[in-house]
Write a protein that holds these residues in place. Structure first.
Motif, PDB file in Angstrom:
ATOM      1  N   TYR A 159       2.049 124.975  82.951  1.00  0.00           N
ATOM      2  CA  TYR A 159       2.798 123.756  82.681  1.00  0.00           C
ATOM      3  C   TYR A 159       1.873 122.668  82.151  1.00  0.00           C
ATOM      4  O   TYR A 159       2.248 121.871  81.278  1.00  0.00           O
ATOM      5  N   MET A 160       0.651 122.607  82.670  1.00  0.00           N
ATOM      6  CA  MET A 160      -0.301 121.611  82.199  1.00  0.00           C
ATOM      7  C   MET A 160      -0.684 121.859  80.741  1.00  0.00           C
ATOM      8  O   MET A 160      -0.816 120.923  79.952  1.00  0.00           O
ATOM      9  N   LEU A 161      -0.856 123.125  80.383  1.00  0.00           N
ATOM     10  CA  LEU A 161      -1.209 123.452  78.999  1.00  0.00           C
ATOM     11  C   LEU A 161      -0.035 123.179  78.068  1.00  0.00           C
ATOM     12  O   LEU A 161      -0.218 122.769  76.921  1.00  0.00           O
ATOM     13  N   TYR A 162       1.178 123.396  78.568  1.00  0.00           N
ATOM     14  CA  TYR A 162       2.346 123.031  77.764  1.00  0.00           C
ATOM     15  C   TYR A 162       2.393 121.520  77.575  1.00  0.00           C
ATOM     16  O   TYR A 162       2.714 121.026  76.484  1.00  0.00           O
ATOM     17  N   ALA A 163       2.039 120.763  78.621  1.00  0.00           N
ATOM     18  CA  ALA A 163       1.974 119.307  78.505  1.00  0.00           C
ATOM     19  C   ALA A 163       0.943 118.907  77.456  1.00  0.00           C
ATOM     20  O   ALA A 163       1.146 117.944  76.698  1.00  0.00           O
ATOM     21  N   THR A 164      -0.166 119.650  77.385  1.00  0.00           N
ATOM     22  CA  THR A 164      -1.194 119.372  76.384  1.00  0.00           C
ATOM     23  C   THR A 164      -0.650 119.550  74.975  1.00  0.00           C
ATOM     24  O   THR A 164      -0.867 118.713  74.092  1.00  0.00           O
ATOM     25  N   THR A 165       0.072 120.642  74.726  1.00  0.00           N
ATOM     26  CA  THR A 165       0.620 120.855  73.381  1.00  0.00           C
ATOM     27  C   THR A 165       1.622 119.753  73.038  1.00  0.00           C
ATOM     28  O   THR A 165       1.676 119.293  71.888  1.00  0.00           O
ATOM     29  N   SER A 166       2.400 119.311  74.017  1.00  0.00           N
ATOM     30  CA  SER A 166       3.352 118.223  73.788  1.00  0.00           C
ATOM     31  C   SER A 166       2.619 116.897  73.578  1.00  0.00           C
ATOM     32  O   SER A 166       3.074 116.037  72.816  1.00  0.00           O
ATOM     33  N   LEU A 167       1.480 116.728  74.258  1.00  0.00           N
ATOM     34  CA  LEU A 167       0.690 115.512  74.097  1.00  0.00           C
ATOM     35  C   LEU A 167       0.132 115.406  72.680  1.00  0.00           C
ATOM     36  O   LEU A 167       0.088 114.307  72.110  1.00  0.00           O
ATOM     37  N   PHE A 168      -0.285 116.510  72.090  1.00  0.00           N
ATOM     38  CA  PHE A 168      -0.709 116.498  70.697  1.00  0.00           C
ATOM     39  C   PHE A 168       0.402 115.919  69.818  1.00  0.00           C
ATOM     40  O   PHE A 168       0.162 115.081  68.936  1.00  0.00           O
ATOM     41  N   HIS A 169       1.624 116.378  70.046  1.00  0.00           N
ATOM     42  CA  HIS A 169       2.763 115.915  69.258  1.00  0.00           C
ATOM     43  C   HIS A 169       3.041 114.436  69.518  1.00  0.00           C
ATOM     44  O   HIS A 169       3.266 113.659  68.569  1.00  0.00           O
ATOM     45  N   PHE A 170       3.026 114.023  70.798  1.00  0.00           N
ATOM     46  CA  PHE A 170       3.306 112.636  71.158  1.00  0.00           C
ATOM     47  C   PHE A 170       2.298 111.690  70.507  1.00  0.00           C
ATOM     48  O   PHE A 170       2.679 110.693  69.858  1.00  0.00           O
ATOM     49  N   LEU A 171       1.002 111.976  70.665  1.00  0.00           N
ATOM     50  CA  LEU A 171      -0.027 111.123  70.071  1.00  0.00           C
ATOM     51  C   LEU A 171      -0.002 111.208  68.550  1.00  0.00           C
ATOM     52  O   LEU A 171      -0.248 110.221  67.853  1.00  0.00           O
ATOM     53  N   GLY A 172       0.325 112.396  68.035  1.00  0.00           N
ATOM     54  CA  GLY A 172       0.440 112.553  66.587  1.00  0.00           C
ATOM     55  C   GLY A 172       1.557 111.715  66.006  1.00  0.00           C
ATOM     56  O   GLY A 172       1.459 111.215  64.877  1.00  0.00           O
ATOM     57  N   SER A 173       2.633 111.513  66.777  1.00  0.00           N
ATOM     58  CA  SER A 173       3.748 110.691  66.299  1.00  0.00           C
ATOM     59  C   SER A 173       3.345 109.231  66.156  1.00  0.00           C
ATOM     60  O   SER A 173       4.011 108.461  65.452  1.00  0.00           O
ATOM     61  N   MET A 174       2.253 108.839  66.804  1.00  0.00           N
ATOM     62  CA  MET A 174       1.724 107.489  66.677  1.00  0.00           C
ATOM     63  C   MET A 174       0.612 107.427  65.635  1.00  0.00           C
ATOM     64  O   MET A 174       0.542 106.505  64.830  1.00  0.00           O
ATOM     65  N   LYS A 175      -0.242 108.439  65.643  1.00  0.00           N
ATOM     66  CA  LYS A 175      -1.353 108.484  64.685  1.00  0.00           C
ATOM     67  C   LYS A 175      -0.838 108.636  63.267  1.00  0.00           C
ATOM     68  O   LYS A 175      -1.371 108.032  62.327  1.00  0.00           O
ATOM     69  N   PHE A 176       0.182 109.441  63.084  1.00  0.00           N
ATOM     70  CA  PHE A 176       0.757 109.693  61.766  1.00  0.00           C
ATOM     71  C   PHE A 176       2.225 109.258  61.773  1.00  0.00           C
ATOM     72  O   PHE A 176       3.120 110.045  61.519  1.00  0.00           O
ATOM     73  N   ILE A 177       2.435 107.962  62.043  1.00  0.00           N
ATOM     74  CA  ILE A 177       3.782 107.472  62.284  1.00  0.00           C
ATOM     75  C   ILE A 177       4.690 107.629  61.065  1.00  0.00           C
ATOM     76  O   ILE A 177       5.877 107.933  61.193  1.00  0.00           O
ATOM     77  N   GLY A 178       4.142 107.464  59.866  1.00  0.00           N
ATOM     78  CA  GLY A 178       4.947 107.620  58.658  1.00  0.00           C
ATOM     79  C   GLY A 178       5.435 109.043  58.480  1.00  0.00           C
ATOM     80  O   GLY A 178       6.615 109.288  58.192  1.00  0.00           O
ATOM     81  N   GLU A 179       4.532 109.985  58.672  1.00  0.00           N
ATOM     82  CA  GLU A 179       4.885 111.397  58.535  1.00  0.00           C
ATOM     83  C   GLU A 179       5.880 111.809  59.618  1.00  0.00           C
ATOM     84  O   GLU A 179       6.794 112.589  59.374  1.00  0.00           O
ATOM     85  N   TYR A 180       5.683 111.276  60.820  1.00  0.00           N
ATOM     86  CA  TYR A 180       6.594 111.587  61.919  1.00  0.00           C
ATOM     87  C   TYR A 180       8.013 111.124  61.591  1.00  0.00           C
ATOM     88  O   TYR A 180       8.990 111.836  61.843  1.00  0.00           O
ATOM     89  N   ARG A 181       8.125 109.942  61.022  1.00  0.00           N
ATOM     90  CA  ARG A 181       9.443 109.407  60.694  1.00  0.00           C
ATOM     91  C   ARG A 181      10.109 110.196  59.568  1.00  0.00           C
ATOM     92  O   ARG A 181      11.331 110.242  59.488  1.00  0.00           O
TER      93      ARG A 181
END
Length: 297
Positions: A159-181
């Motif tokens: 579950y922790m490793l799954y949280a890590t993969t989701s964290l990549f996506h969450f932080l990526g949605s901020m780092k690459f906000i234009g692409e995420y949108r």
């Protein structure tokens, strides 16, 4: 500034135990990015944290969705308003808090790992996530809840490793906000499997004496078959997982109430408070009193 210790109505928080953080640091995926603390504080009047550089072992993300707050870093004070976030770097003293006249509602997490500095770069100031037609704010918050749900399901490494993969996506949605949108939304499967049903039963009965047979009976499987299935899915035996959930619940009581140890232990299924304290220490790597004194959020 007046401060309170009782927490905030509707608050949530999960703090990972030391042993699990050390396991993640050694894992080929976990060491790239991992969470140590995560939570949500609604209308957090008088929320205030001050840490020295020695106390800051992780990056700290604060995402304000309502109200106002502030933070100080490198002797500079910044105002934070709704739909803004910031990330405080590791090993740097900082202070932050909510504005009493318009208290903030925040999603927050502490994280670290090899890739943490990359995702945090440039965010040591208030950054806007302005609502727009394609802003996908609801989906981002849903992703945060996905991470929180995964971590609060217990201390399973998977579950922790799954949280890590989701964290990549969450932080990526901020780092690459234009692409995420620009990207479309995705479907989510919310159906529950046997393991999830068992975990739900455990959570609903944390204060009761339940056996392995009770859990297996709830999901209508034999004890042996259920145990093998559960351990294959979570990496933990059902009873060990139950212990993790109970300790996690005890952490909540320590964080947000003034209950004593001998009052908390029966609430999480342990009549013997000394046994509970030993179990807590073994799981979290610190005593209940040491945990309560730790700065969080």
């Amino acid at each position: 500034m007046p401060r309170i210790r009782e927490g905030f109505k509707g608050e949530r928080a999960v703090i990972l135990p030391t042993f699990l953080i050390e396991e993640l640091k050694q894992d080929i995926l976990g060491r790239e990015l991992y969470i140590t603390d995560i939570g949500y504080y609604p209308q957090a009047s008088f929320h205030y944290r001050k840490r020295s550089s020695e106390e800051v072992g992780e990056f700290v993300l604060i995402y304000c969705v309502e109200g106002e707050g502030w933070f100080e870093l490198d002797n500079r004070r910044h105002t934070v308003t709704a739909n803004q976030f910031f990330i405080l770097p590791e090993h740097q003293a900082h202070t932050y808090g909510s504005k009493a006249e318009n208290p903030w509602t925040i999603y927050w997490m502490h994280f670290n790992g090899i890739k943490a500095a990359f995702f945090s770069s440039g965010f040591d100031r208030p950054c806007n996530i302005t609502p727009q037609e394609h802003s996908r704010i609801k989906e981002r918050l849903g992703l945060f809840e996905e991470i929180y749900s995964s971590i609060s399901s217990g201390y399973s490494k998977n579950y922790m490793l799954y949280a890590t993969t989701s964290l990549f996506h969450f932080l990526g949605s901020m780092k690459f906000i234009g692409e995420y949108r620009d990207c479309g939304s995705m479907d989510r499967n919310t159906s529950k499997d046997i393991t999830q049903l068992a975990i739900h039963f455990m959570k609903e009965n944390l204060n009761k004496k339940i056996s392995l047979a009770d859990i297996a009976r709830e999901v209508k499987l034999s004890v042996s078959y259920f145990s093998n299935l559960f351990e294959e899915k979570t990496g933990s035996s059902p009873l060990r997982y139950l212990i993790y959930l109970r300790i996690q619940e005890a952490c909540h009581y320590l964080d947000f109430t003034n209950l004593k140890i001998n009052q908390i232990s029966p609430l999480v299924g342990y009549d013997d408070s000394l046994y509970f304290s030993r179990l807590f220490n073994k799981t979290m790597g610190m005593s209940p009193s040491e945990y309560k004194a730790r700065k969080k959020g």
